[in-house]
Design an enzyme around this catalytic site. Sequence first.
Site, mmCIF file in Angstrom:
data_model
loop_
_atom_site.group_PDB
_atom_site.id
_atom_site.type_symbol
_atom_site.label_atom_id
_atom_site.label_comp_id
_atom_site.label_asym_id
_atom_site.label_seq_id
_atom_site.Cartn_x
_atom_site.Cartn_y
_atom_site.Cartn_z
ATOM 1 N N SER A 74 0.823 -1.216 0.000
ATOM 2 C CA SER A 74 0.000 0.000 0.000
ATOM 3 C C SER A 74 0.853 1.261 0.000
ATOM 4 O O SER A 74 0.430 2.300 -0.492
ATOM 5 C CB SER A 74 -0.899 0.019 1.236
ATOM 6 O OG SER A 74 -0.113 0.033 2.418
ATOM 7 N N ASN A 75 2.062 1.177 0.553
ATOM 8 C CA ASN A 75 2.789 2.415 0.853
ATOM 9 C C ASN A 75 3.574 3.002 -0.320
ATOM 10 O O ASN A 75 3.960 4.161 -0.284
ATOM 11 C CB ASN A 75 3.713 2.214 2.061
ATOM 12 C CG ASN A 75 4.724 1.098 1.859
ATOM 13 O OD1 ASN A 75 4.516 0.210 1.026
ATOM 14 N ND2 ASN A 75 5.796 1.134 2.613
ATOM 15 N N LYS A 84 -1.835 -9.394 -7.510
ATOM 16 C CA LYS A 84 -2.962 -9.226 -6.604
ATOM 17 C C LYS A 84 -2.931 -7.777 -6.115
ATOM 18 O O LYS A 84 -2.047 -7.377 -5.356
ATOM 19 C CB LYS A 84 -2.832 -10.221 -5.448
ATOM 20 C CG LYS A 84 -4.085 -10.330 -4.591
ATOM 21 C CD LYS A 84 -3.929 -9.469 -3.374
ATOM 22 C CE LYS A 84 -5.200 -9.399 -2.555
ATOM 23 N NZ LYS A 84 -5.074 -8.343 -1.524
ATOM 24 N N HIS A 89 -3.545 -4.205 -4.320
ATOM 25 C CA HIS A 89 -3.752 -3.837 -2.915
ATOM 26 C C HIS A 89 -5.035 -3.017 -2.786
ATOM 27 O O HIS A 89 -5.269 -2.098 -3.562
ATOM 28 C CB HIS A 89 -2.565 -3.036 -2.394
ATOM 29 C CG HIS A 89 -2.499 -3.053 -0.899
ATOM 30 N ND1 HIS A 89 -3.372 -2.341 -0.117
ATOM 31 C CD2 HIS A 89 -1.695 -3.732 -0.052
ATOM 32 C CE1 HIS A 89 -3.090 -2.574 1.168
ATOM 33 N NE2 HIS A 89 -2.069 -3.406 1.227
ATOM 34 N N GLY A 96 4.946 -6.385 2.200
ATOM 35 C CA GLY A 96 3.890 -6.114 3.175
ATOM 36 C C GLY A 96 4.344 -6.449 4.579
ATOM 37 O O GLY A 96 5.536 -6.440 4.868
ATOM 38 N N SER A 97 3.395 -6.787 5.421
ATOM 39 C CA SER A 97 3.715 -6.995 6.828
ATOM 40 C C SER A 97 4.292 -8.383 7.077
ATOM 41 O O SER A 97 4.094 -9.305 6.289
ATOM 42 C CB SER A 97 2.442 -6.849 7.664
ATOM 43 O OG SER A 97 1.575 -7.948 7.408
ATOM 44 N N GLU A 114 9.221 -9.207 1.195
ATOM 45 C CA GLU A 114 9.864 -8.048 1.830
ATOM 46 C C GLU A 114 8.919 -7.648 2.940
ATOM 47 O O GLU A 114 7.808 -7.184 2.681
ATOM 48 C CB GLU A 114 10.038 -6.944 0.775
ATOM 49 C CG GLU A 114 11.016 -5.865 1.172
ATOM 50 C CD GLU A 114 10.328 -4.711 1.880
ATOM 51 O OE1 GLU A 114 9.746 -4.934 2.971
ATOM 52 O OE2 GLU A 114 10.374 -3.603 1.337
ATOM 53 N N CYS A 160 9.237 1.079 4.578
ATOM 54 C CA CYS A 160 9.840 -0.125 5.169
ATOM 55 C C CYS A 160 11.220 0.177 5.701
ATOM 56 O O CYS A 160 11.753 -0.579 6.510
ATOM 57 C CB CYS A 160 9.967 -1.222 4.124
ATOM 58 S SG CYS A 160 8.379 -1.738 3.508
ATOM 59 N N GLU A 190 7.587 -2.805 15.213
ATOM 60 C CA GLU A 190 7.525 -1.782 14.180
ATOM 61 C C GLU A 190 6.330 -0.855 14.455
ATOM 62 O O GLU A 190 5.238 -1.323 14.739
ATOM 63 C CB GLU A 190 7.373 -2.444 12.794
ATOM 64 C CG GLU A 190 7.527 -1.469 11.639
ATOM 65 C CD GLU A 190 7.556 -2.153 10.258
ATOM 66 O OE1 GLU A 190 7.411 -3.388 10.194
ATOM 67 O OE2 GLU A 190 7.717 -1.434 9.257
#
Lengths: 506, 506
Positions: free
Chosen positions: B134-135, B160, B162, B215-216, B239, B276, B364
């Site tokens: 998303s970022n 896919k 976001h 992502g997370s 990542e 990130c 985080e």
Amino acid sequence: MSEDATRQDAMTQQTTAEELAQTVEAAHEAFLKGRSATPQTRAEWLESVASALEADAEALIQVAARETHLSEPRLTGELRRSVFQLRLFAEEIRAGEHLDATIDHADPEWGMGPRPDIRRVNVPLGVVGVFGASNFPFAFSVAGGDTASALAAGCAVVHKGHEAHPELAVLTAAALVRGLEAAGAPAGLFALVTGREAGTELVKHPLVKAIGFTGSTAGGRALMDLAAKRPEPIPFYGELGGINAVVVTPSAWLERRDEVISEYVGSFTLGMGQFCTKPGLLFVPAGEDVELQEPLEEALRGVAGHSLLTGHLAAGYAQSVEHVSSRPGVRVLVPGSFDEVPQPTVLVADASEAFSDPELLRREMFGPASLVLRYADGEELLRLVGLLEGQLTTTVQGTASDVGQDSTDELTQLLAERSGRVLWNQWPTGVTVSYAQHHGGPYPATSSNTTSVGTAAIRRFLRPVAYQGWPEAALPEALQDANPWHIPQRVDGVWHLPEAAEGAAE
Amino acid sequence: MSEDATRQDAMTQQTTAEELAQTVEAAHEAFLKGRSATPQTRAEWLESVASALEADAEALIQVAARETHLSEPRLTGELRRSVFQLRLFAEEIRAGEHLDATIDHADPEWGMGPRPDIRRVNVPLGVVGVFGASNFPFAFSVAGGDTASALAAGCAVVHKGHEAHPELAVLTAAALVRGLEAAGAPAGLFALVTGREAGTELVKHPLVKAIGFTGSTAGGRALMDLAAKRPEPIPFYGELGGINAVVVTPSAWLERRDEVISEYVGSFTLGMGQFCTKPGLLFVPAGEDVELQEPLEEALRGVAGHSLLTGHLAAGYAQSVEHVSSRPGVRVLVPGSFDEVPQPTVLVADASEAFSDPELLRREMFGPASLVLRYADGEELLRLVGLLEGQLTTTVQGTASDVGQDSTDELTQLLAERSGRVLWNQWPTGVTVSYAQHHGGPYPATSSNTTSVGTAAIRRFLRPVAYQGWPEAALPEALQDANPWHIPQRVDGVWHLPEAAEGAAE
């Protein structure tokens, strides 16, 4: 205790979980001490191990012959291969090829916006756990490819010895440790552990950062799953074997059938068929069984047998041949035996049987047996090849007239899609250790996209680290502009080769 | 339907399992058609995508700004980066660097016994599933690094999208597909799917051969486990983010504290801390809080805020800051806010708190917050660094007097052990796309030893195949002695560079 009693003790001992943890911790300490060694120093460690193995060759081969039933000439060749491998890897890391040193100088005009100075080099992962195989007591065991490549990368190795050759494992480990010690490597950089519990604890230990494995798909997959489930998952480099299908084109079958059959027999019975690269499947054009039977029997008459590696493998072998023989449509073309010294077995079926029963294409018979499938035409052949699972190797036996044909290209493409190595008019057994070798292949042949043989195997045990903005004096040697190690460096996108390594420009 | 209605429909639609399967099958067909394209042709596909994105830049940026709250200048820069990346990858594959073409001619004198002719080249894996973040709605989303590197490798991509920028995803995918089509790439080589179910089905589909994910850690690990549990496990390149610890040495703290604080604030608030590579942890020498508070408040006054990417992220951000603030020993140094446009927050604690509560080093806070830890001395600092988990980046802020000190070397070594990239007197936010870049790092920063940024990212989506004994005419172009593609070839251990790529010899 006498030396013999000590060795006896080491052989039968099962490493406890506590001992395993101590061994891994000691290996980690040795890794920390050893990782900053120059490639030159590490190359000397490998060469010293090679010399130690050579010095003990007679004793090693004698024990190996007793424990594995493999012939002395075969074992002599295999040990030579392992020693050569250590020296080749020493040369490779001395050349710095494995470091992939890459330097991007700061560039204010870089297309996406100013680029900082950034440089990348490969560093060793840490402690590597290695599981040796039973069928290559030198080349894929204690001092085999995984150990050699992990040490070359700068890792420490904890090796789980195979129970099929316990005394040889202890002897080899002793030579290896002596070689490392003689060259001044940190104590604990290599260690041997034994027993199933030590194996699983090795995969689970937090200080272990990668696993090298050679063995069965079932055993490998269980350990692979364990590696994937860790709080910190680690790479599992498993060489899990395969079927190694060989396709004979109609023209090759017409032109040199007897030669193909004789070479096929030589390949699938080599080492009593206990090779991961054994051709377990031969696709030939449809025809009468009798055409096959006679030249097969003729070729098999020349094969000298010996016992299989272990009683466990012999039982599994008999079971798998029985299993494949009993599938619908499968006929026994040459009935072998399952005695202490087995006689080779050849099975045959119409290729079309595999459409309803793809198991025919997928069941490994680990021993001197192989299945011949007769295809009706090119279309059926391609359909069959499409059903193959991942393979270490596939082979085409063809003729000059096949080269350049669309059907050959399509066949080759389909085979390459499923294989780590594709051969033309050669046989898959015998895996050379070289720069271009790739001993890998899609799952279930292996569990990763890497090779376990050849100089490229070293890369498995490295990971990249980038350095951004560091002054020259604080950079690792491999990344300094002055290039004190005289290694290949890619500078601003362009490779700069040291003089010795520079080839002719086109 | 009108064009707007169609787009609206595509945005809100959730791809069903059946549609997903059709999309993957079509992508596989496109892969089969496209894989034999020359690097030159494939480079043109990438360049055509770059041009299509540029042509749509205005609309893309407008929609991105609305959906993400990121500023237009930032989005303009990010799109430029993504376009540049496609062109750089085009150049890289045209040069043939990614193929790693290696030729060993037959050698009867090879040390382990006669060597056959064997040659190795990298081939694309097949269909790759990509999960965007998303970022970075451009750089790590539909037309981001994973897509660019997979297409460059010769793979097909099913992306896919976001849910944080659904309209942008559809617009970007349309530009991408138009670009591929204009250059003659096979239809279906790239496709967009949406929704959680499509995501899990994508990871499980047998024709999908690798996953790229940004992502997370939690979301990534769940998909990674799914990839590992498949009948045929596939590589999962995740990542997963991190903490990006920054260490300020005592001499740097003495020499340029205000400068360090000001740059720190600039870096951890960049993009509202939704990077990130955000420095989430600053290690500084022990001292009074007030010394820190004033320059921090001063620096923070200059920061212009905006809303976070999504309400979901904003809630998670507030929760994580609350969680860290409430740990024993943690004090709020600069109280921020958690309004629609949050004010940055800075927390502080004595470094020794982390010995009993390593969570301080590991949690985080995805947004404009960071934790300052004050270390008593060099020994405490090294102990703390030893507790860090895997990081995308770590940084040292030092001075010339630190260079060459044993303590600096030890610190750097400890940091490099835990990081994908180590910086000196720079800040980790801003990841250049170049040859030497490594955007990776040990777990949990990422799930593999590969990079998701830079030209080296292409290698993730390739696997080697060796050809043994083939006549020149039947070999892939990359492996022919005549070298028709003019690419680097390693021949019998020695690199031969085409003239254009040849650097100066030393």
